[in-house]
Design a protein around this motif. Structure first.
Motif, mmCIF file in Angstrom:
data_model
loop_
_atom_site.group_PDB
_atom_site.id
_atom_site.type_symbol
_atom_site.label_atom_id
_atom_site.label_comp_id
_atom_site.label_asym_id
_atom_site.label_seq_id
_atom_site.Cartn_x
_atom_site.Cartn_y
_atom_site.Cartn_z
ATOM 1 N N GLY A 317 -22.439 -52.666 -13.629
ATOM 2 C CA GLY A 317 -21.628 -52.815 -12.429
ATOM 3 C C GLY A 317 -22.415 -53.478 -11.305
ATOM 4 O O GLY A 317 -23.638 -53.636 -11.391
ATOM 5 N N PRO A 318 -21.727 -53.870 -10.225
ATOM 6 C CA PRO A 318 -22.391 -54.641 -9.170
ATOM 7 C C PRO A 318 -23.285 -53.830 -8.227
ATOM 8 O O PRO A 318 -24.210 -54.373 -7.630
ATOM 9 N N LYS A 319 -23.029 -52.535 -8.089
ATOM 10 C CA LYS A 319 -23.747 -51.749 -7.076
ATOM 11 C C LYS A 319 -25.263 -51.764 -7.252
ATOM 12 O O LYS A 319 -25.995 -51.992 -6.263
ATOM 13 N N PRO A 320 -25.814 -51.524 -8.450
ATOM 14 C CA PRO A 320 -27.285 -51.542 -8.579
ATOM 15 C C PRO A 320 -27.908 -52.868 -8.156
ATOM 16 O O PRO A 320 -29.019 -52.889 -7.594
ATOM 17 N N PHE A 321 -27.202 -53.969 -8.403
ATOM 18 C CA PHE A 321 -27.748 -55.280 -8.048
ATOM 19 C C PHE A 321 -27.671 -55.536 -6.543
ATOM 20 O O PHE A 321 -28.519 -56.233 -5.986
ATOM 21 N N MET A 322 -26.658 -54.968 -5.912
ATOM 22 C CA MET A 322 -26.571 -55.068 -4.449
ATOM 23 C C MET A 322 -27.727 -54.317 -3.796
ATOM 24 O O MET A 322 -28.384 -54.824 -2.876
ATOM 25 N N VAL A 323 -27.961 -53.090 -4.271
ATOM 26 C CA VAL A 323 -29.035 -52.268 -3.699
ATOM 27 C C VAL A 323 -30.401 -52.889 -3.991
ATOM 28 O O VAL A 323 -31.233 -53.084 -3.093
ATOM 29 N N ALA A 324 -30.635 -53.232 -5.259
ATOM 30 C CA ALA A 324 -31.942 -53.792 -5.649
ATOM 31 C C ALA A 324 -32.192 -55.125 -4.953
ATOM 32 O O ALA A 324 -33.314 -55.400 -4.502
ATOM 33 N N GLY A 325 -31.152 -55.961 -4.856
ATOM 34 C CA GLY A 325 -31.309 -57.258 -4.201
ATOM 35 C C GLY A 325 -31.680 -57.120 -2.739
ATOM 36 O O GLY A 325 -32.587 -57.807 -2.245
ATOM 37 N N ALA A 326 -31.002 -56.203 -2.031
ATOM 38 C CA ALA A 326 -31.292 -55.998 -0.612
ATOM 39 C C ALA A 326 -32.706 -55.453 -0.415
ATOM 40 O O ALA A 326 -33.411 -55.840 0.525
ATOM 41 N N LEU A 327 -33.136 -54.546 -1.306
ATOM 42 C CA LEU A 327 -34.490 -53.994 -1.185
ATOM 43 C C LEU A 327 -35.550 -55.066 -1.474
ATOM 44 O O LEU A 327 -36.601 -55.098 -0.825
ATOM 45 N N LEU A 328 -35.291 -55.946 -2.447
ATOM 46 C CA LEU A 328 -36.214 -57.048 -2.709
ATOM 47 C C LEU A 328 -36.302 -57.980 -1.493
ATOM 48 O O LEU A 328 -37.383 -58.467 -1.141
ATOM 49 N N ASN A 329 -35.163 -58.215 -0.849
ATOM 50 C CA ASN A 329 -35.162 -59.004 0.389
ATOM 51 C C ASN A 329 -36.064 -58.366 1.436
ATOM 52 O O ASN A 329 -36.856 -59.051 2.094
ATOM 53 N N ALA A 330 -35.938 -57.043 1.582
ATOM 54 C CA ALA A 330 -36.735 -56.337 2.586
ATOM 55 C C ALA A 330 -38.230 -56.417 2.257
ATOM 56 O O ALA A 330 -39.061 -56.630 3.154
ATOM 57 N N VAL A 331 -38.583 -56.283 0.976
ATOM 58 C CA VAL A 331 -39.991 -56.372 0.566
ATOM 59 C C VAL A 331 -40.548 -57.764 0.864
ATOM 60 O O VAL A 331 -41.651 -57.925 1.401
ATOM 61 N N GLY A 332 -39.772 -58.803 0.519
ATOM 62 C CA GLY A 332 -40.219 -60.169 0.774
ATOM 63 C C GLY A 332 -40.445 -60.439 2.250
ATOM 64 O O GLY A 332 -41.466 -61.043 2.638
ATOM 65 N N LEU A 333 -39.528 -59.982 3.085
ATOM 66 C CA LEU A 333 -39.663 -60.211 4.530
ATOM 67 C C LEU A 333 -40.807 -59.391 5.123
ATOM 68 O O LEU A 333 -41.533 -59.870 6.004
#
Length: 492
Positions: A317-333
């Motif tokens: 489902g889409p939820k894990p990818f939404m959460v993981a994607g946003a957290l990866l964004n935060a780590v990169g920034l």
């Protein structure tokens, strides 16, 4: 040939967002923009593009899609020519706003023309696949093309290049694309204008605060006017028979959450590209072409993330990818906040940029799918258009907030750097500084880097907010997963 014409238009509109980014430092020095006011070169385009996107799609349905498509491309061409000929900042910003209007008319109409030109089945599916590939790849092409044009010709050619392409599209359209049937409807001009003007005033308030402080009378007035006009926009939309922004779309918690996540992602993404472009050219001293090449890896990793998400979505489902994607964004920034004047591209920029790009790829597929989930067929255009508009408006609003943070941190750093410079400078250097008010590169680089790091911290907060929305708001039911298994696969 019809697909070539349609895809060329989309490429031109998408490419224009990133092709100008590479030229920003040269535009700044040529037309004497401050770093904070330079963000208007991006915002003038994205605000009008995002604010009028839904109106452009409605115009094609009512007036005929081919006719509206040609008008939008012509307007884009004229605006590009005016942008290339601009001799001051005001002329360039007016041309960028007009470009946004042309793009808002042409882009949704070009997508709709695929439906009227290609029948249902494999042909239409392939056409949509080409359109999506052009939309995704246009950003990377823009970065490279912008670097080549600025390095080998001049920054004005990032605008001039649209003129021959646009004219060829206009000449080819009547020959290869048939006119669509008109559908009677109502133009929600008031809704489109109030939303766009309200957002412009809100963005202006943040950028004004960055330059003149929060107590400046114009800053206060612009914020007050923005709140009043956006409140009027909501009132207009609630009473309109055919609103430009169907507010009932926000009644579904998953869709509302999706729009919120896209808002936070776009806010961080626009800021990252804007400030990294300045950093690699002004601090790392990259040429425009080298800067364009430096950003290409992020396009590749976005494609990897999107492919991974499309294959695994039916299972998880889409939820894990939404959460993981946003957290990866935060780590990169958060990683990017560690950059300083001694940083290198390979040591301090490439790694966090790839982490951020992977997060973007995971999120884009998931957000698009969730925005269109459980939407009646006759409202799918409005749902996807609203997601695109949210991306453009969120990017503009986020960039203006980050510019405010950048300006405040930069001013504080400047006080320290000016004192350091004056303590070490020769009498001639002190005299030159008093005349120009411009710090030499070593000290100026420290000021720019301090502001950029502060902006990245705030951008990371945006992405954490997106992760929290995905975690707490998005709900995926077992029935949704069953539907995904039948409707999505590796070939998405």
């Amino acid at each position: 040939m019809a697909l070539v014409v349609i895809a060329s238009c989309q490429l031109m509109v998408v490419l224009d967002i990133t092709i100008v980014n590479i030229a920003l430092p040269h535009i700044q020095s040529s037309l004497r923009f401050s770093t904070t006011s330079l963000s208007w070169v991006v915002n003038a385009y994205t605000l009008t593009f995002g604010g009028l996107l839904l109106l452009g799609g409605r115009a094609g349905d009512i007036l005929g899609r081919r006719r509206v498509f040609v008008f939008g491309v012509l307007l884009f061409v004229v605006a590009s020519l005016l942008g290339g000929l601009a001799h001051n900042s005001g002329q360039l910003l007016a041309a960028r706003a007009l470009q946004g209007v042309g793009g808002a008319i042409a882009s949704p109409t070009s997508l709709a023309l695929i439906s009227t030109t290609f029948g249902e089945g494999p042909a239409r599916n392939r056409a949509f696949g080409v359109f999506a590939a052009v939309s995704a790849g246009g950003g990377a092409i823009g970065l490279l093309a912008g670097g080549m044009l600025v390095e080998w010709l001049d920054w004005r050619w990032v605008f001039f290049v649209n003129v021959p392409i646009g004219l060829l599209i206009v000449l080819a359209t009547p020959r290869w694309i048939r006119e669509s049937e008109r559908h009677p409807g109502h133009f929600d001009i008031t809704g489109a204008l109030t939303s766009t003007v309200g957002m412009v005033l809100l963005v202006y308030g943040f950028i004004r605060a960055a330059q003149d402080g929060w107590r400046d009378p114009l800053t206060v007035v612009s914020f007050a006017a923005a709140v009043a006009i956006l409140a009027l926009f909501i009132l207009v939309e609630r009473r309109s028979r055919q609103p430009i922004t169907p507010l009932h779309m926000f009644a579904d918690r998953n869709r509302a959450g999706t729009y919120g996540i896209m808002l936070s992602l776009a806010a961080a993404m626009f800021g990252m590209f804007f400030f990294l472009t300045l950093f690699v050219q002004n601090v790392l001293d990259f040429s425009p072409l080298a800067a364009g090449l430096a950003f290409l890896p992020i396009s590749a990793i976005i494609a990897v993330g999107a492919g991974l998400a499309s294959q695994l979505l039916p299972r998880y489902g889409p939820k894990p990818f939404m959460v993981a994607g946003a957290l990866l964004n935060a780590v990169g920034l958060a990683w990017l906040t560690l950059t300083d004047v001694h940083s290198t591209y390979l040591g301090s920029v490439l790694g966090p940029m790839l982490v951020f790009g992977l997060g973007m790829g995971l999120q884009f597929v998931s957000l698009t799918l969730m925005a269109l989930s459980n939407v009646p067929p006759h409202e799918s255009g409005a749902a996807s258009g609203l997601l695109n508009a949210t991306q453009q408006v969120g990017g503009s609003l986020g960039l203006s907030i980050l510019v405010t943070v950048f300006g405040t941190a930069g001013r504080n750093a400047a006080d320290t750097q000016v004192a350091s410079f004056l303590a070490q400078a020769t009498p001639v250097e002190r005299l030159r500084f008093r005349r120009t008010g411009v710090l030499p590169p070593p000290w100026a680089d420290e000021v720019l880097t301090s502001g950029v790091s502060a902006a990245f911290i705030t951008a990371a907060v945006f992405t954490v907010v997106g992760a929290l929305i995905a975690l707490l708001v998005i709900q995926v039911r077992p029935s949704d997963l069953e539907r995904l298994k039948g409707g999505i696969g590796p070939g998405l």
